[in-house]
Write a protein that holds these residues in place. Sequence first.
Motif, PDB file in Angstrom:
ATOM      1  N   UNK A 283       8.484  66.904  69.891  1.00  0.00           N
ATOM      2  CA  UNK A 283       8.347  68.279  69.419  1.00  0.00           C
ATOM      3  C   UNK A 283       6.882  68.530  69.107  1.00  0.00           C
TER       4      UNK A 283
ATOM      5  N   UNK B 169      11.966  70.976  76.625  1.00  0.00           N
ATOM      6  CA  UNK B 169      12.755  72.184  76.354  1.00  0.00           C
ATOM      7  C   UNK B 169      11.876  73.425  76.344  1.00  0.00           C
TER       8      UNK B 169
ATOM      9  N   UNK C  11       7.635  76.589  70.831  1.00  0.00           N
ATOM     10  CA  UNK C  11       8.772  76.664  69.905  1.00  0.00           C
ATOM     11  C   UNK C  11       8.782  75.379  69.083  1.00  0.00           C
TER      12      UNK C  11
ATOM     13  N   UNK D 288      -3.398  79.363  69.234  1.00  0.00           N
ATOM     14  CA  UNK D 288      -2.606  78.484  68.369  1.00  0.00           C
ATOM     15  C   UNK D 288      -1.358  77.963  69.086  1.00  0.00           C
TER      16      UNK D 288
ATOM     17  N   UNK E  87      21.953  79.678  75.501  1.00  0.00           N
ATOM     18  CA  UNK E  87      21.984  78.216  75.659  1.00  0.00           C
ATOM     19  C   UNK E  87      21.378  77.493  74.464  1.00  0.00           C
TER      20      UNK E  87
ATOM     21  N   UNK F 124       4.369  75.598  80.355  1.00  0.00           N
ATOM     22  CA  UNK F 124       5.402  76.601  80.083  1.00  0.00           C
ATOM     23  C   UNK F 124       5.022  77.941  80.708  1.00  0.00           C
TER      24      UNK F 124
ATOM     25  N   UNK G 249      10.853  73.915  67.188  1.00  0.00           N
ATOM     26  CA  UNK G 249      12.061  73.089  67.100  1.00  0.00           C
ATOM     27  C   UNK G 249      12.479  72.516  68.443  1.00  0.00           C
ATOM     28  N   UNK G 250      11.769  72.940  69.514  1.00  0.00           N
ATOM     29  CA  UNK G 250      12.139  72.443  70.839  1.00  0.00           C
ATOM     30  C   UNK G 250      11.171  71.342  71.263  1.00  0.00           C
TER      31      UNK G 250
ATOM     32  N   UNK H 278      17.845  91.380  73.683  1.00  0.00           N
ATOM     33  CA  UNK H 278      18.347  90.025  73.877  1.00  0.00           C
ATOM     34  C   UNK H 278      17.972  89.127  72.698  1.00  0.00           C
TER      35      UNK H 278
ATOM     36  N   UNK I 117       1.481  78.152  70.084  1.00  0.00           N
ATOM     37  CA  UNK I 117       2.735  78.900  70.001  1.00  0.00           C
ATOM     38  C   UNK I 117       3.871  78.318  70.836  1.00  0.00           C
TER      39      UNK I 117
ATOM     40  N   UNK J 237      15.233  78.812  82.230  1.00  0.00           N
ATOM     41  CA  UNK J 237      16.620  79.042  81.838  1.00  0.00           C
ATOM     42  C   UNK J 237      16.855  80.516  81.526  1.00  0.00           C
ATOM     43  N   UNK J 238      15.808  81.162  81.003  1.00  0.00           N
ATOM     44  CA  UNK J 238      15.905  82.613  80.806  1.00  0.00           C
ATOM     45  C   UNK J 238      16.156  83.311  82.133  1.00  0.00           C
TER      46      UNK J 238
ATOM     47  N   UNK K  38      19.410  72.917  64.214  1.00  0.00           N
ATOM     48  CA  UNK K  38      18.040  72.596  63.808  1.00  0.00           C
ATOM     49  C   UNK K  38      17.564  73.421  62.625  1.00  0.00           C
TER      50      UNK K  38
ATOM     51  N   UNK L 197      12.406  76.487  79.061  1.00  0.00           N
ATOM     52  CA  UNK L 197      12.879  77.742  78.460  1.00  0.00           C
ATOM     53  C   UNK L 197      12.757  78.964  79.383  1.00  0.00           C
ATOM     54  N   UNK L 198      11.556  79.246  79.925  1.00  0.00           N
ATOM     55  CA  UNK L 198      11.451  80.451  80.762  1.00  0.00           C
ATOM     56  C   UNK L 198      12.338  80.387  82.005  1.00  0.00           C
TER      57      UNK L 198
ATOM     58  N   UNK M  89       7.150  84.634  70.161  1.00  0.00           N
ATOM     59  CA  UNK M  89       6.992  83.827  71.379  1.00  0.00           C
ATOM     60  C   UNK M  89       8.048  84.229  72.405  1.00  0.00           C
TER      61      UNK M  89
END
Lengths: 407, 232
Positions: free
Chosen positions: B138, B101, B94, B90, A2, B154, B96-97, A337, B92, B108-109, A10, B105-106, A327
């Motif tokens: 962001x 988002x 993402x 730190x 996705x 998250x 760019x998200x 994956x 951590x 949607x995973x 980006x 993320x988790x 991450x």
Amino acid sequence: MFNLMRNIRRQGFKSLLVCFIGILLTLFLSLYLGNIAASRKELNHLPEVLPVASHITNISGSKSVGLLIDGGLIEKIKATNMVNNLRYTVQLSANFAPETPEEELGYKYIAIMGVNDISAFSLLSAEDIEWADGVAEDFLSGRQAGVIVQENFLENNDLNIGDRVWLSLYSIDYGEKLNEIYYKKIDDIALEIVGSYALNVTQFGEFILPDMICPVGWVEETLQEYDKKFYADSASFVVSDPLKLNDFKAAMRSFGFQPVNAQADSYSLSGFGLLVNDETFVRSAGSLQKNLTMMTVFLPLILLLIVLVGYIASYLVMQSRRSEVAVMRSLGVSQSRCILSLSAENALLVLLGCLVGLAAAVSFTGIGLSGALVITAVFFVSYMLGVVAALLKLSRMPVMEVLTKSE
Amino acid sequence: MGLIEVKDVSYSYQGKYQTIEAVKNVTCSFDEGAFYAIVGHSGSGKTTLLSLLAGLDLPTSGEIYVDGSAMSALNRDRYRLKTASVVYQSFNLFPLLTALENVTYPMQLQGRSKAEAEAVAKQLIAEVGLGEKIWRRRPLMMSGGEQQRVAIARARAAGGKIMLADEPTGNLDAKNGNMITNQLKLLAHERGYAVIVVTHNEELAKQADAVYMMQDGQLTTLAKEGQHESDA
Ligand SMILES: Nc1ncnc2c1ncn2[C@@H]1O[C@H](COP(=O)(O)OP(=O)(O)O)[C@@H](O)[C@H]1O
Ligand SMILES: [Mg+2]
């Protein structure tokens, strides 16, 4: 998956870079493979462009007509299927039967030439011949008992197309030392005049211009009928597969033919010399073959280069995303994956580049659809091999260490 | 029996020239609904132990049991996807998200629909005390405290009940540090998480239900103020 498009967008500049690499590599590969294909095609068409003509001579190469070529050899050459356009001729002599006595033949001589095609006699072309109704050029390749007669001869002897001439036929023999001419009577035979021809020359060296021309097949058949041996006067042909020139030469050697030797007896009339006009062909084919071999040998290296570029490019581009991958791993994304989703990004970009590169390559060279598909497949597989290798290396990382190292 | 049982666990880093034994024969257990702190000098093996608890590495010897199952027999990616989450010093996220988002993320995973994941994510972001403004930001546009709170949201998104944290307040000022400490404590006490935090932060350690001390790879239980060692 996705995140695929979003990530590509980006990554901005880096995505463009990967795409650009795809363009360059595809273009390069297209030119390279295109070159190989073109050389191969050229080599395959070379026999058409540069046919290898060959003809039989005497041993010194000084004579190529007026020879004694054993009819058996002609049959052997035919049977090899290694030659095309086999043309051969035979010489007979005759006088009008039955009134002329044998001893006067020397000066009341009618020269007859047997051919299996107009082109066997270099002074004659199709336009020079006028045929009787219902008779055509293929008459000469047949076995019919007939002749075409030189225009002047017709006129001088008060003959017309459609007449029958009654001839005493003699085969020519050259004696044991091949330096004396003998005439051996075959029989008195009736021949129909099926056409006439004009010759634009009256003299052609020591060559005796024929008064009549008949199918060589008829001569062969007739001689066999009378139990006499057939000797051809000249023979020439084109090597059907010059790419197998050596096989051809070996076969000819096995029949007793020898390469011409200028030092040998130049008066010999025996047709055992073989002149093959293969220099141009061999030179062209040789250089083409050399190029082709070079390019084929280097092809695996080229592919390796693409794998390497795929590896290095994605390794460098992904280096800055190491912590991102860490991450992902920390959040429970499996290594496979991770590799899959990152290679999908690369695959999409590089395919895009590949298409652009192909479009350019198609306009430069004339690659067809199948060629484009091959290039795409070869490039894509090679490049992605490198990408997956790089991602394997990158994703096998100490996740905790990467994520706890304070930047 | 605790949710996590660590049984005689050791871990060595196999270097080229030497082997470093970072965790030595550690035995301990962690329960649901409790807030644990692990303290100790730098290099004492805390992070290493945490990575073992997170299933990022397997012990060189010994075994960790989670809910009765041996870690070595688990699919450890799946374990981190469903059961245990890690919060780092730190942050951590993402880069760019956006915050939203990052938190979806988790989920949607795990295959949840985007709409559902976003609804849950918004709820989780609200629960760490962040407003709607943060959704589309962001990480670069957030303060450290905000980033760490998004990271906690998250970590919760996966839905597991084990929350691991390595110096979560290490990059934060006292005010933000305390906020994070309180949220982690709430997770343990009100939402039933087993919260295990590696820290230098004394304030945080004070809030913990139990404090372990890591020393040269070995783990000892520290008596809490007002308690006796025998209580532990
Ligand atoms: N990737 C590694 N390779 C080798 N040694 C390591 C590695 N990570 C940590 N160590 C060593 O293991 C010991 C414990 O480290 P760590 O678990 O990071 O301690 P802490 O988190 O308490 O500072 C230290 O001596 C450290 O140098
Ligand atoms: Mg540490």
